[in-house]
Design an enzyme around this catalytic site. Structure first.
Site, PDB file in Angstrom:
ATOM      1  N   SER A  48       0.830  -1.209   0.000  1.00 58.82           N
ATOM      2  CA  SER A  48       0.000   0.000   0.000  1.00 58.82           C
ATOM      3  C   SER A  48       0.863   1.257   0.000  1.00 58.82           C
ATOM      4  O   SER A  48       0.371   2.359  -0.283  1.00 58.82           O
ATOM      5  CB  SER A  48      -0.937   0.016   1.216  1.00 58.82           C
ATOM      6  OG  SER A  48      -0.234  -0.261   2.409  1.00 58.82           O
ATOM      7  N   ASP A  86       5.088  -7.291   2.869  1.00 61.11           N
ATOM      8  CA  ASP A  86       4.351  -7.690   1.669  1.00 61.11           C
ATOM      9  C   ASP A  86       5.293  -8.165   0.571  1.00 61.11           C
ATOM     10  O   ASP A  86       6.360  -7.574   0.361  1.00 61.11           O
ATOM     11  CB  ASP A  86       3.546  -6.495   1.127  1.00 61.11           C
ATOM     12  CG  ASP A  86       2.059  -6.635   1.362  1.00 61.11           C
ATOM     13  OD1 ASP A  86       1.585  -7.771   1.556  1.00 61.11           O
ATOM     14  OD2 ASP A  86       1.362  -5.607   1.356  1.00 61.11           O
ATOM     15  N   LYS A 116       3.833 -11.641   3.501  1.00 60.71           N
ATOM     16  CA  LYS A 116       2.419 -11.777   3.131  1.00 60.71           C
ATOM     17  C   LYS A 116       2.303 -11.812   1.616  1.00 60.71           C
ATOM     18  O   LYS A 116       2.980 -11.048   0.916  1.00 60.71           O
ATOM     19  CB  LYS A 116       1.586 -10.621   3.687  1.00 60.71           C
ATOM     20  CG  LYS A 116       0.096 -10.711   3.312  1.00 60.71           C
ATOM     21  CD  LYS A 116      -0.729  -9.610   3.965  1.00 60.71           C
ATOM     22  CE  LYS A 116      -0.567  -8.273   3.289  1.00 60.71           C
ATOM     23  NZ  LYS A 116      -1.069  -8.263   1.878  1.00 60.71           N
ATOM     24  N   GLU A 118      -0.703 -12.445  -1.769  1.00 65.73           N
ATOM     25  CA  GLU A 118      -2.113 -12.430  -2.141  1.00 65.73           C
ATOM     26  C   GLU A 118      -2.482 -13.661  -2.954  1.00 65.73           C
ATOM     27  O   GLU A 118      -1.701 -14.141  -3.768  1.00 65.73           O
ATOM     28  CB  GLU A 118      -2.428 -11.171  -2.957  1.00 65.73           C
ATOM     29  CG  GLU A 118      -2.229  -9.875  -2.189  1.00 65.73           C
ATOM     30  CD  GLU A 118      -2.554  -8.644  -3.026  1.00 65.73           C
ATOM     31  OE1 GLU A 118      -3.073  -8.808  -4.156  1.00 65.73           O
ATOM     32  OE2 GLU A 118      -2.293  -7.527  -2.560  1.00 65.73           O
ATOM     33  N   GLU A 185      -9.946  -9.111   2.985  1.00 68.81           N
ATOM     34  CA  GLU A 185     -10.171  -7.728   2.563  1.00 68.81           C
ATOM     35  C   GLU A 185     -11.442  -7.595   1.737  1.00 68.81           C
ATOM     36  O   GLU A 185     -11.655  -8.339   0.773  1.00 68.81           O
ATOM     37  CB  GLU A 185      -8.985  -7.200   1.759  1.00 68.81           C
ATOM     38  CG  GLU A 185      -9.187  -5.744   1.325  1.00 68.81           C
ATOM     39  CD  GLU A 185      -7.936  -5.069   0.794  1.00 68.81           C
ATOM     40  OE1 GLU A 185      -8.020  -3.882   0.420  1.00 68.81           O
ATOM     41  OE2 GLU A 185      -6.874  -5.722   0.749  1.00 68.81           O
TER      42      GLU A 185
END
Length: 282
Positions: A48, A86, A116, A118, A185
């Site tokens: 982010s 991330d 992390k 996705e 999310e």
């Protein structure tokens, strides 16, 4: 005695005790020190940063080098929280060995304790490879911002029965592959509740409602550092942008008017002048 950093085991114990798990992002040393002092147990060095630090319109341009540099700064600033870094776009999707090399950089060079990534069932083999190599891995399902072009925007996921079942299957696949926790999310509250009750590992929500085991927020969003943007799912805990703007305007005015710096902010051959000035100002 040295302060012991929070571990993934401690985070999982918090779920078992029913203790809510707060998490927040940080991208630099100063923010990390503030989070450290707050007692929050987990920091996400998130991609982010593409939005809130680098000024991109998505997370996709963020690189492994960006996350490594930010993680190292955060680790220097925060001594107690678990630091999760991330894995950026295409740093893990190519193949398992590429993913392992990039994850190793985030741990060895960046100093993070976990990574992390996705995705659900499709990345479960990558999660398994990383976990087998001894890395702590956090999953991330529902809205996956790195897939924004494929998803057609930042939309709530799992709203139909079929898509909700897919999100649940993704969660189970990640748990089976060895993830220690999963970010949920932008999914419906009911789905987040079902996933949280089904899994043995913690769920960390962002725009997923109150029933998750924990919550994660973007540092800049919750503190109101962008005067033009605050997502619906962000908590409003401060509105710092106008405060900072006012401080900068007053500083600029003082410089233009010659009222800053004063003797108190200056240095002289005879330092008694400083003491006299300070006494006079009092």
């Amino acid at each position: 005695m040295a302060i012991r950093r929070i571990t993934t085991h401690k985070i999982q114990q918090m779920k078992r005790r029913g203790e809510p798990i707060p998490m927040v992002t940080a991208y630099d040393y100063t923010a990390a020190r503030i989070v450290d002092a707050s007692g929050i147990p987990m920091i996400l060095v998130g991609d982010s940063m593409g939005h809130v630090v680098l000024g991109h319109d998505s997370t996709i341009p963020v690189t492994v080098d960006d996350i490594v540099s930010a993680s190292a700064a955060v680790v220097r600033g925060a001594t107690k929280p678990l630091i999760v870094a991330d894995m950026p776009f295409l740093s893990y999707q190519i193949d398992a060995e590429t993913a392992l090399r990039n994850a190793a950089r985030l741990i060895q060079e960046g100093g993070a304790q976990a990574v992390k990534l996705e995705g659900g069932k499709t990345v479960a083999p990558i999660v398994r490879r990383l976990a087998d190599a001894g890395l702590a891995v956090m999953g991330h399902i529902g809205l996956t911002p790195q897939h924004v072009n494929q998803l057609g925007g930042y939309r709530v996921q799992g709203k139909t029965e079929s898509t909700a079942n897919k999100v649940l299957e993704d969660a189970l696949a990640l748990q089976e592959a060895g993830a220690f926790a999963i970010v949920l999310e932008l999914i419906p509250v009911e789905l987040a509740k079902k996933i949280t009750e089904t899994l043995d590992i913690p769920t960390i929500g962002i725009g997923a409602g109150v029933h998750c085991d924990g919550q994660v927020q973007v540092f800049h969003d919750m503190l109101g550092l962008d005067p033009d943007f605050r997502p619906r799912h962000s908590g409003k805990y401060a509105d710092l942008a106008p405060i900072i703007e006012d401080a900068l305007q007053r500083y600029g005015d003082d410089v233009r008017e010659g009222t800053f710096p004063t003797d108190a902010q200056s240095f002289f051959s005879d330092e008694s002048r400083v003491r006299e000035s300070s006494t006079t100002n009092e």
